[in-house]
Design a protein around this motif. Sequence first.
Motif, mmCIF file in Angstrom:
data_model
loop_
_atom_site.group_PDB
_atom_site.id
_atom_site.type_symbol
_atom_site.label_atom_id
_atom_site.label_comp_id
_atom_site.label_asym_id
_atom_site.label_seq_id
_atom_site.Cartn_x
_atom_site.Cartn_y
_atom_site.Cartn_z
ATOM 1 N N LEU A 58 -0.251 -17.252 8.658
ATOM 2 C CA LEU A 58 -0.016 -16.654 9.712
ATOM 3 C C LEU A 58 -1.137 -16.291 10.450
ATOM 4 O O LEU A 58 -2.223 -15.971 9.885
ATOM 5 C CB LEU A 58 0.896 -15.445 9.269
ATOM 6 N N GLN A 61 -3.529 -12.300 16.134
ATOM 7 C CA GLN A 61 -3.293 -12.044 17.628
ATOM 8 C C GLN A 61 -4.632 -12.714 18.336
ATOM 9 O O GLN A 61 -4.602 -13.202 19.327
ATOM 10 C CB GLN A 61 -3.110 -10.704 17.978
ATOM 11 N N THR A 72 -0.401 -14.783 16.852
ATOM 12 C CA THR A 72 0.954 -14.081 16.955
ATOM 13 C C THR A 72 0.914 -13.298 18.078
ATOM 14 O O THR A 72 -0.191 -12.881 18.412
ATOM 15 C CB THR A 72 0.750 -13.375 15.750
ATOM 16 N N VAL A 133 8.517 -10.870 17.845
ATOM 17 C CA VAL A 133 7.407 -11.080 17.264
ATOM 18 C C VAL A 133 7.371 -12.667 17.401
ATOM 19 O O VAL A 133 8.328 -13.371 16.773
ATOM 20 C CB VAL A 133 6.838 -10.722 15.612
ATOM 21 N N TYR A 135 5.428 -16.039 16.437
ATOM 22 C CA TYR A 135 4.275 -16.449 15.397
ATOM 23 C C TYR A 135 4.516 -17.954 15.156
ATOM 24 O O TYR A 135 5.568 -18.527 15.133
ATOM 25 C CB TYR A 135 4.399 -15.644 14.180
#
Length: 156
Positions: A58, A61, A72, A133, A135
């Motif tokens: 993942l 940011q 993200t 969110v 992502y």
Amino acid sequence: MNKIYMKRIFFCLFLVTTAFVSRAQVIDPVKWTFTAKKIDAKTYEVRLSANIQAGWHLYSQAQPKDAIVNPTEIVFNSNPLVTLDGKPKETGKVEAYTDKRLGISANQYSNEVEFVQRVKLKAAAKTNISGTVEYQTCDDKKCLPVKKVTFNLALK
């Protein structure tokens, strides 16, 4: 054409191709949990926790300039009773990934990461905080299309 421009075109084509292939099967390598922890009478910590399946990543940011992945992004819906205290902080072991062949890099997480946002109530009242969110996840062979999840938490 510029070498970086060609790499980005190649990677975008790769992402589009994998997006079509991945639509045939439902892959969801990230499980989210959302909680709000009361710190004092008017302050809460909103925790957005990602549990990431082994082999998947993942993205943070914050990304390097040469990154072509989608970072993200956390968006909080407007609430007149709530103010955000800064930006969401990431807690977890960030990994700096570099692909020398493509000349790209990324800041990513494996296994787990938690995004923590402090919020303050303008008055001692019951209210909710909600948002999304957005992502992207990848493994060593493919990237999945960007996904968006919503959350809604009571602040009591």
